[in-house]
Design an enzyme around this catalytic site. Structure first.
Site, short mmCIF file in Angstrom:
data_model
loop_
_atom_site.label_atom_id
_atom_site.label_comp_id
_atom_site.label_asym_id
_atom_site.label_seq_id
_atom_site.Cartn_x
_atom_site.Cartn_y
_atom_site.Cartn_z
N ASP A 1 -126.63 -11.62 68.93
CA ASP A 1 -127.85 -11.64 69.74
C ASP A 1 -127.61 -11.01 71.12
OD1 ASP A 1 -129.41 -12.80 67.84
OD2 ASP A 1 -129.17 -14.85 68.58
N LYS B 1 -136.34 -23.44 60.18
CA LYS B 1 -135.92 -22.08 59.84
C LYS B 1 -134.66 -22.22 59.00
CE LYS B 1 -135.13 -17.51 61.77
NZ LYS B 1 -133.93 -17.14 61.01
N LYS C 1 -134.81 -20.59 68.20
CA LYS C 1 -133.44 -20.67 67.70
C LYS C 1 -132.72 -21.91 68.22
CE LYS C 1 -131.46 -17.70 65.49
NZ LYS C 1 -131.11 -16.33 65.41
N CYS D 1 -95.33 -29.89 47.85
CA CYS D 1 -93.91 -30.24 47.93
C CYS D 1 -93.46 -30.52 46.51
CB CYS D 1 -93.75 -31.48 48.80
SG CYS D 1 -92.08 -32.11 48.73
#
Ligand code: IVH
Length: 698
Positions: A44, A120, A325, A435
């Site tokens: 962004d 969203k 956002k 191991c």
């Protein structure tokens, strides 16, 4: 909430050209296989920097610039979309949302009647084409005008049925994603197949959607967020869908048997004021961490078809919707180190130590790195900038190094050659290393710890010897050491008479160790040497410790309420071992114990200070710190033994110098503690002076 991350500053044309290329590469990777070379914040920032530069220098705008393009110009696929699949514009704060709504209402010349507010979804946009009620084709967004045919995924996507309730022809649009449990299952399948995992649910969904020839199938999830009749569909049904408010379209979609977010805790609602919109944004944001799927924001849309039609579209996004956002779930930070931990079953798993970074409200310091070959495949190096992902319940994961941020000072990650816990060989035949001792690995380490110098102090019991005894079946835990016979020990390879007798004598001596050391040998989680001494001092006997409940244990100075129940549970799990130690005649009491008086306020306030009997001895009432190398009579003493000595002499031992410190014993090479003591005017003595002062207790 958050403000937009600052944009990148581009100084000149070459910085601009470079930034455009970087953004194009990142977009191609993101929309291609879902990997990321930049985190969302960084992307962004970069794009806003490009926009700012282009606004100042319109004559230099490159045709390839990602600004104003769907998917940053990354092109995929060749199936034309009937109606373009667009992006959404973003805002990052409540103020910017208000500004956006105001400009939209100015454009409309009236207030927006109703807003639809929904999550969203953080996945991939897809168009699901139904013909006469049957799912006929799946197309990705691609560049917005053409997408890729991914119809092969039909049948693997939860929420997207093969048939609708009615025989309608319609294109449903929505997001394909992986829920947390689908993601975990997908990672396990991929891990079993080729030893790798997916970086995050979004890239797992992207890879899975496009994969055609995988030998394993991973399940996906669909949530619808729109329905479009074909543009040339003149049916009544089509006309009705075009006119319905968005909220009612979504109710119709759900009625057709397709999943929408209405089935989740964050389903769409209709709001009539921006205050209500903001309230819903906050509710959704607050639920984000507990959701079973990823969201990266909240979408606010005009609910009415008439408002949408009037607002229209820009080339990139509708003007009637905006994405608010939320803070990124991915961040870039530095890889400081890698720890190798051995799990209960002997699996050796690397863990990244990170420069602490805040991701959506929690500080991340460690992240999983899966396995050694994964480190190699990803090309990670110490000092790298790495993309770290954390969302909801998913354990933080290191995704990839950000190669273009390398400085040249990065170093290879040391890969262990032997088991970091017991030193035996590593079975690297599988992707997940183990191991060779499997579960027994931890046994070696715990017996070694119990026999160590600061616990039972059994000299001559090297790890090699412990392994021999375990292999011969002579011992299964450290209590069994006390039942060894001379013949058994002599029978071991390279054990002569003298070393056998010495070892057995050391084991015999260990029976007389004080309770604090016997307790410490148990390796109870959350209790090291200092805490073991406090517990022993507080309770006086193993019986009293075992009889204590969490509340009673909490009364031990410095032992927080969080640890107490763990100690109780661990002791229950250790009861067979403790009983065996008692049968062997191991000491279970604290020497010269008297019950503690009322809680020692000072000791509580300074949890670092050791509780002790402050009424007797030359150090009565004193808080003593030891630093530097000990010499003379004290030379052979470990720090732990020094602390024990201080306590025997009536003092309290502490590891840090403060105004409360009465005495600093400073040997050679004393550093900052000495300097601090000098500043504070704390009395400083040499090891020899100190030894003389407490000689009766040596
Ligand atoms: S509506 C015309 N609603 O976000 C575009 N999109 O950044 C209308 N997305 O491509 C999109 N959740 O893939 C809409 N509830 C939601 C969404 C949503 C996620 C995605 C979608 C879109 C991208 C834009």
């Amino acid at each position: 909430m958050t403000d937009a991350p600052p944009s990148a500053l581009l100084a000149d044309q070459s910085a601009y050209t470079e930034a455009v290329q970087l953004a194009l590469d990142a977009a191609a990777a993101y929309y291609g296989d879902g990997t990321s070379t930049l985190d969302d914040d960084a992307y962004d920032r970069l794009v806003r920097g490009i926009q700012a530069y282009e606004a100042e220098h319109p004559e230099q705008v490159l045709p390839s610039s990602p600004t104003g393009k769907v998917a940053g110009g990354a092109v995929v696929g060749d199936v034309p979309h009937t109606v373009p699949m667009l992006s959404l514009d973003n805002v990052f704060s409540a103020e910017k949302l208000v500004d956006w709504a105001a400009s939209l209402e100015r454009r409309l010349g009236r207030p927006v009647t109703a807003w639809s507010v929904e999550p969203k979804l953080d996945g991939l946009a897809i168009a699901a084409r139904y013909r006469d009620g049957r799912l006929a084709q799946l197309v990705t967004r691609g560049d917005g005008t053409k997408g890729e045919d991914v119809s092969h995924a039909i049948g693997t996507i939860v929420g997207l049925p093969a048939r609708l309730a009615e025989p309608v022809t319609v294109e449903l649009r929505g997001e394909v994603m992986m829920t947390t449990s689908q993601f975990e299952a997908a990672c396990a399948k991929r891990q079993a197949h080729d030893g790798t995992t997916f970086a995050n649910p979004r890239s797992a969904a992207a890879g899975t959607l496009r994969a055609q020839d995988r030998p394993y199938v991973c399940e996906l999830t669909f949530f619808g967020y729109g329905a479009l009749p074909a543009p040339d569909d003149a049916s009544e049904q089509a006309a009705r869908l075009r006119e319905l408010p968005h909220s009612e379209v979504m109710a119709w979609v759900a009625g057709q048997g397709v999943q929408t977010t209405a089935v989740t805790d964050v389903g769409g609602i209709v709001a009539t004021t921006l205050e209500q919109v903001q309230e819903r944004i906050e509710q959704i944001a607050a639920k984000r961490a507990e959701l079973a799927f990823g969201i990266d924001g909240i979408v606010i849309k005009c609910d009415l078809a008439a408002d949408q039609a009037q607002a229209g579209f820009s080339s990139r996004a509708p003007r009637w919707a905006i994405a608010y956002k939320l803070p990124a779930t991915e961040k870039i930070t530095k890889l400081l180190g890698v720890e190798w931990n051995v799990g209960r079953s002997g699996i050796i798993a690397p863990r990244a130590v990170l420069e602490p970074v805040e991701i959506d409200g929690s500080t991340i310091t460690y992240a999983t790195l899966h396995n050694a070959s994964d480190i190699g495949r990803r090309g990670l190096m110490l000092g790298d900038s790495v993309v770290v992902y954390k969302a909801g319940d998913v354990i933080p994961r290191v995704e990839a190094p950000v190669v273009h941020l390398r400085t040249g000072k990065e170093e290879p990650i040391p890969i262990p050659q032997v088991c970091p816990l017991c030193g035996d060989a590593i079975d690297a035949s599988q992707e997940r290393w183990r191991c060779v001792r499997g579960r027994a690995c931890r046994v070696i380490a715990s017996i070694g710890y119990a026999a160590g110098r600061d616990q039972l102090d059994i000299e001559g019991l090297a790890e090699k010897r412990i392994r021999q005894m375990l292999d011969a079946g002579l011992i299964a835990d450290f209590a069994d050491l006390f039942f060894l016979t001379r013949e058994q020990v002599l029978g071991l390879e390279r054990m002569g008479e003298t070393s056998t007798d010495n070892l057995l004598a050391a084991i015999e001596r260990a029976k007389a160790q004080p309770l604090s050391r016997v307790f410490c040998a148990l390796g109870v989680r959350g209790t090291g040497r200092a805490m073991s001494r406090r517990i022993a001092k507080h309770f006086g006997s193993m019986d009293a410790i075992r009889a204590a409940d969490a509340e009673a244990i909490e009364a031990v100075p410095g032992l927080g309420s969080g640890k107490a129940p763990v100690v109780v549970t661990e002791l229950v799990g250790l009861s067979d071992l403790i009983d065996k130690l008692i049968r062997a005649g191991v000491n279970m009491t604290h020497p010269n114990w008297t019950p503690p008086a009322a809680p020692d306020a000072e000791a509580k306030a300074d949890p670092d200070a050791e509780a002790s009997d402050t009424s007797k001895g030359p150090l009565a009432g004193m808080s003593v710190v030891v630093t530097g190398a000990m010499s003379g009579a004290l030379e052979a003493l470990t720090r732990n033994q020094m602390n024990e000595l201080i306590e025997r002499a009536g003092g309290r031992s502490s590891s840090s110098v403060s105004a409360k410190t009465s005495l600093l014993v400073a040997g050679e090479n004393a550093g900052s503690k000495r300097a601090k003591a000098e500043t504070l005017g704390v009395h400083i003595v040499t090891p020899d002076n100190f030894a003389a002062q407490i000689s009766a207790f040596l």
